[in-house]
Write an enzyme that holds these catalytic residues in place. Structure first.
Site, short mmCIF file in Angstrom:
data_model
loop_
_atom_site.label_atom_id
_atom_site.label_comp_id
_atom_site.label_asym_id
_atom_site.label_seq_id
_atom_site.Cartn_x
_atom_site.Cartn_y
_atom_site.Cartn_z
N SER A 127 0.84 -1.21 0.00
CA SER A 127 0.00 0.00 0.00
C SER A 127 0.87 1.25 0.00
CB SER A 127 -0.88 0.01 1.25
OG SER A 127 -1.48 1.28 1.39
N TYR A 140 -2.02 -1.26 10.28
CA TYR A 140 -2.12 -1.67 8.88
C TYR A 140 -0.82 -1.34 8.13
CZ TYR A 140 -3.55 -1.67 3.99
OH TYR A 140 -3.62 -1.91 2.64
N1 LIG Z 1 -8.66 -0.54 -1.48
C1 LIG Z 1 -7.65 0.19 -1.09
O1 LIG Z 1 -7.79 1.41 -0.83
C2 LIG Z 1 -6.27 -0.42 -1.01
C3 LIG Z 1 -5.17 0.45 -1.09
C4 LIG Z 1 -3.88 -0.07 -1.04
C5 LIG Z 1 -3.69 -1.43 -0.89
N2 LIG Z 1 -4.75 -2.27 -0.82
C6 LIG Z 1 -4.47 -3.71 -0.68
O2 LIG Z 1 -4.94 -4.36 -1.86
C7 LIG Z 1 -5.34 -5.70 -1.55
C8 LIG Z 1 -6.74 -5.94 -2.08
O3 LIG Z 1 -7.62 -4.99 -1.50
P1 LIG Z 1 -9.01 -4.57 -2.17
O4 LIG Z 1 -9.07 -3.11 -2.19
O5 LIG Z 1 -9.24 -5.34 -3.41
O6 LIG Z 1 -10.00 -5.03 -0.97
P2 LIG Z 1 -11.18 -6.10 -0.92
O7 LIG Z 1 -12.14 -5.86 -2.03
O8 LIG Z 1 -11.67 -6.02 0.50
O9 LIG Z 1 -10.44 -7.49 -1.18
C9 LIG Z 1 -9.67 -8.13 -0.20
C10 LIG Z 1 -9.62 -9.60 -0.55
O10 LIG Z 1 -8.79 -10.27 0.42
C11 LIG Z 1 -9.51 -11.41 0.84
N3 LIG Z 1 -9.08 -11.90 2.13
C12 LIG Z 1 -9.13 -11.30 3.34
N4 LIG Z 1 -8.66 -12.13 4.28
C13 LIG Z 1 -8.31 -13.28 3.65
C14 LIG Z 1 -7.76 -14.51 4.08
N5 LIG Z 1 -7.48 -14.77 5.36
N6 LIG Z 1 -7.52 -15.48 3.14
C15 LIG Z 1 -7.80 -15.26 1.84
N7 LIG Z 1 -8.35 -14.12 1.38
C16 LIG Z 1 -8.58 -13.15 2.28
C17 LIG Z 1 -10.97 -10.98 0.83
O11 LIG Z 1 -11.76 -12.15 0.87
P3 LIG Z 1 -13.19 -12.25 1.62
O12 LIG Z 1 -14.21 -11.83 0.62
O13 LIG Z 1 -13.26 -13.68 2.00
O14 LIG Z 1 -13.12 -11.33 2.82
C18 LIG Z 1 -10.99 -10.26 -0.50
O15 LIG Z 1 -11.08 -11.18 -1.56
C19 LIG Z 1 -5.22 -5.84 -0.04
O16 LIG Z 1 -3.99 -6.49 0.28
C20 LIG Z 1 -5.17 -4.41 0.46
O17 LIG Z 1 -4.44 -4.28 1.67
C21 LIG Z 1 -6.04 -1.80 -0.88
#
Ligand SMILES: NC(=O)c1ccc[n+]([C@@H]2O[C@H](COP(=O)([O-])OP(=O)(O)OC[C@H]3O[C@@H](n4cnc5c(N)ncnc54)[C@H](OP(=O)(O)O)[C@@H]3O)[C@@H](O)[C@H]2O)c1
Length: 251
Positions: A127, A140
């Protein structure tokens, strides 16, 4: 034909990246805690496997069922927004279990295969708050900054085997489920002493006119990491992430 395994494909960046690679003729192993085939386009190059990155047995089963792969994307992650005083140590551990140890465990599980085949790419999604920190995100940020450090050291260790390790560093993507999940984990329990700071930060988030990161920005960065051996270690994904990275370099 190349094969990519992606963690956390039930929504957001993981889901979009699975679609992106399917569209480009890759075989995609889309892993999820609760597998759902219907959220991805039907294809004989798609396999959906159950995988919970905090469960060692689940990791072993998924990696065995996947068979040979070319690219692993550690995308699964959870957010957490609160003042440190409002967070229990159990919650801190949960965030590190998923974001940090989940990434390390998945990487460890595929490495013997990558080392033996003398090829393979690990892409870790962290991130931009690791580049330009924000308050109320200390736990985080630490969980993701640890992955940055892990990735950069591991890359040096694996170079000798032809295995690449890269970082994709997205900016803010309010359109994924991530922010809502972060806020839910906060439980609206910001300690009173931090209320003013929280109000200020939330207002700033609402009013920001900065461009945000789109899921496709992350998919493109993962594509670059997967296919371009000359790409840099850190790939900011999204206009805001690029701007933040430049600002951090100047600071
Ligand atoms: N959105 C942002 O602003 C942002 C910014 C920077 C970085 N990121 C990073 O980008 C990545 C994806 O985020 P996103 O924005 O796409 O969020 P998201 O839509 O909430 O997706 C997160 C994914 O991780 C899965 N997950 C959570 N815990 C897990 C576990 N124990 N085992 C397997 N899968 C698990 C969730 O599955 P479930 O449906 O089962 O919960 C979901 O598929 C993350 O690593 C996040 O930290 C996000």
């Amino acid at each position: 034909m190349k094969t990519i395994l992606i963690t956390g494909c039930s929504s957001g960046f993981g889901l979009e990246t699975a679609r992106y690679f399917l569209d480009r003729d890759w075989t995609v192993i889309a892993t999820m805690r609760m597998p759902r085939e219907d959220i991805l386009p039907g294809s004989d190059r798609l396999r959906v496997l159950p995988l919970d990155v905090v469960d060692t047995d689940s990791i072993a089963r998924a990696v065995a069922a996947a068979g040979p792969i070319d690219v692993l994307v550690n995308n699964a992650g959870v957010g957490l927004m609160n003042a440190l005083e409002g967070v229990s140590m159990d919650t801190v551990r949960d965030v590190f279990e998923t974001n940090t140890l989940g990434t390390i465990a998945m990487t460890r599980a595929v490495l013997p295969q990558f080392r033996e085949q003398r090829s393979g790419v690990v892409v870790n999604v962290t991130s931009s708050v690791t580049v330009l920190p924000l308050p109320l995100l200390s736990v985080y940020t630490a969980s993701k900054a640890a992955v940055n450090a892990f990735t950069e050291s591991l890359a040096l260790e694996l170079e000798q085997f032809g295995v690449r390790v890269r970082l994709v560093i997205p900016g803010r993507a309010p359109q994924t489920a991530f922010r809502a999940n972060s806020l839910a984990r906060m439980g609206m329990n910001i300690p009173e002493a931090y209320g003013e700071l929280a109000t200020h930060i939330f207002a700033r988030m609402q009013q920001s006119t900065e461009e945000v990161t789109q899921a496709v920005d992350v998919s493109e960065a993962v594509w670059r990491a997967a296919t371009d051996p000359t790409c840099p270690m850190r790939l900011p994904a999204g206009a805001d992430a690029v701007a933040w990275t430049e600002a951090a370099k100047r600071a």
